[in-house]
Scaffold this motif. Structure first.
Motif, PDB file in Angstrom:
ATOM      1  N   SER A  30      11.735   1.283 -17.137  1.00  0.00           N
ATOM      2  CA  SER A  30      11.828   1.843 -15.770  1.00  0.00           C
ATOM      3  C   SER A  30      13.094   1.393 -15.043  1.00  0.00           C
ATOM      4  O   SER A  30      13.555   2.069 -14.127  1.00  0.00           O
ATOM      5  N   ILE A  31      13.698   0.267 -15.460  1.00  0.00           N
ATOM      6  CA  ILE A  31      14.931  -0.193 -14.800  1.00  0.00           C
ATOM      7  C   ILE A  31      16.071   0.768 -15.117  1.00  0.00           C
ATOM      8  O   ILE A  31      16.742   1.280 -14.222  1.00  0.00           O
ATOM      9  N   GLN A  41      15.863   3.785 -16.292  1.00  0.00           N
ATOM     10  CA  GLN A  41      15.530   5.129 -15.785  1.00  0.00           C
ATOM     11  C   GLN A  41      15.861   5.241 -14.300  1.00  0.00           C
ATOM     12  O   GLN A  41      16.410   6.247 -13.842  1.00  0.00           O
ATOM     13  N   ALA A  42      15.545   4.175 -13.540  1.00  0.00           N
ATOM     14  CA  ALA A  42      15.828   4.172 -12.095  1.00  0.00           C
ATOM     15  C   ALA A  42      17.334   4.189 -11.828  1.00  0.00           C
ATOM     16  O   ALA A  42      17.805   4.873 -10.913  1.00  0.00           O
ATOM     17  N   GLU A  54      17.914   9.937 -18.146  1.00  0.00           N
ATOM     18  CA  GLU A  54      16.608   9.638 -17.537  1.00  0.00           C
ATOM     19  C   GLU A  54      15.497  10.403 -18.253  1.00  0.00           C
ATOM     20  O   GLU A  54      14.395   9.917 -18.428  1.00  0.00           O
ATOM     21  N   ILE A  87      18.559  -1.581  -7.263  1.00  0.00           N
ATOM     22  CA  ILE A  87      19.031  -0.442  -8.064  1.00  0.00           C
ATOM     23  C   ILE A  87      20.261   0.185  -7.392  1.00  0.00           C
ATOM     24  O   ILE A  87      21.254   0.507  -8.052  1.00  0.00           O
ATOM     25  N   GLU A  91      10.745  -4.972 -14.182  1.00  0.00           N
ATOM     26  CA  GLU A  91      10.522  -3.641 -14.757  1.00  0.00           C
ATOM     27  C   GLU A  91       9.288  -2.955 -14.176  1.00  0.00           C
ATOM     28  O   GLU A  91       9.260  -1.739 -14.013  1.00  0.00           O
ATOM     29  N   ASN A 114      18.655   7.690 -12.618  1.00  0.00           N
ATOM     30  CA  ASN A 114      18.157   8.610 -11.589  1.00  0.00           C
ATOM     31  C   ASN A 114      18.989   8.516 -10.323  1.00  0.00           C
ATOM     32  O   ASN A 114      19.437   9.511  -9.758  1.00  0.00           O
ATOM     33  N   LYS A 115      19.241   7.283  -9.883  1.00  0.00           N
ATOM     34  CA  LYS A 115      19.993   7.055  -8.640  1.00  0.00           C
ATOM     35  C   LYS A 115      21.474   7.427  -8.812  1.00  0.00           C
ATOM     36  O   LYS A 115      22.105   7.957  -7.901  1.00  0.00           O
ATOM     37  N   ALA A 122      14.337  -0.863  -5.025  1.00  0.00           N
ATOM     38  CA  ALA A 122      15.294   0.226  -4.736  1.00  0.00           C
ATOM     39  C   ALA A 122      16.639  -0.307  -4.255  1.00  0.00           C
ATOM     40  O   ALA A 122      17.697   0.245  -4.577  1.00  0.00           O
ATOM     41  N   ASN A 136       8.259  -2.905 -11.237  1.00  0.00           N
ATOM     42  CA  ASN A 136       8.507  -2.292  -9.936  1.00  0.00           C
ATOM     43  C   ASN A 136       9.955  -2.543  -9.508  1.00  0.00           C
ATOM     44  O   ASN A 136      10.223  -3.397  -8.670  1.00  0.00           O
ATOM     45  N   PRO A 137      10.907  -1.782 -10.083  1.00  0.00           N
ATOM     46  CA  PRO A 137      12.316  -2.036  -9.752  1.00  0.00           C
ATOM     47  C   PRO A 137      12.581  -1.841  -8.259  1.00  0.00           C
ATOM     48  O   PRO A 137      12.185  -0.829  -7.677  1.00  0.00           O
TER      49      PRO A 137
END
Length: 205
Positions: free
Chosen positions: A127-128, A130-131, A71, A17, A9, A134-135, A14, A11-12
């Motif tokens: 943050s996971i 949310q990422a 998000e 993700i 969490e 977002n993607k 990329a 620093n997920p």
């Protein structure tokens, strides 16, 4: 068989993700961490994936009370009817956070939810997810994964979740131990906010 993928969490990654999003775009089901319990989710735009989740939960899709994981509040006007200033302030004060807000549904709801008059909006402080959203570029439809255990209502260990859900989903994200207290559900469809379910977090109404 489901794949287990470790995502941190803080620093997920990329690449990880992107892999999750690829599964979602193909109509796959994922189990992922939130700021409360682990959730079962799919792409909001994929009807066959939505049908699969409804079947797993044993509910009719058009009657299912699934949450939309967003998000931030920018998706709001798409899925909820015009909301007044005081309602928006409540959302702004408490999100992201462990809350599900029930709002009047708009005419833009995905076709399978057209009969529903309300929509549950979640912006988890995680943050996971949310990422992922977002993607993906749109919300994911989500529901909590319950446990049959009478003592523990929600499974918190991702490896145990994998064991149980192995044949039902495509991917399980290990984002560390989850919580075992679900979100607080607040109904904002009338003039007076009403707490429908007491869960995690102290709500500021």
């Amino acid at each position: 068989m489901a794949e287990l993928i470790k995502i941190y969490e803080e620093n997920p990654n990329a690449k990880d993700i992107a892999k999750v999003v690829s599964v979602l775009k193909k109509g796959g089901l994922i189990i992922y961490p939130t700021d409360t319990v682990y959730g079962l989710g799919c792409d909001i735009t994929n009807n066959s994936a939505l049908e699969k989740i409804a079947k797993i939960k044993g509910v009719k899709l058009d009657k299912a009370n699934f949450s939309f994981i967003c998000e931030d509040l920018s998706n709001l006007s798409e899925y909820a009817k015009q909301i007044d200033n005081s309602t928006f302030k409540i959302l702004k004060r408490n999100l992201p956070g462990p809350y599900t807000f029930i709002l009047p549904g708009s005419n833009n709801l995905p076709s399978v939810f057209k009969k529903k008059k309300t929509v549950g909006i979640r912006v988890p402080d995680n943050s996971i997810c949310q990422a992922i959203v977002n993607k993906l570029g749109n919300p994911i439809v989500s529901t909590s994964i319950k446990d049959e255990d009478e003592v523990i209502e929600y499974t918190t260990d991702p490896e145990l979740i994998l064991e149980k859900w192995d044949k039902l989903v495509d991917l399980v994200i290990d984002g560390g131990y989850g919580d075992n207290v679900a979100s607080t559900v607040v109904d904002l469809t009338t003039d007076t906010p009403e707490i429908i379910r007491e869960g995690k977090g102290d709500i500021d109404l």
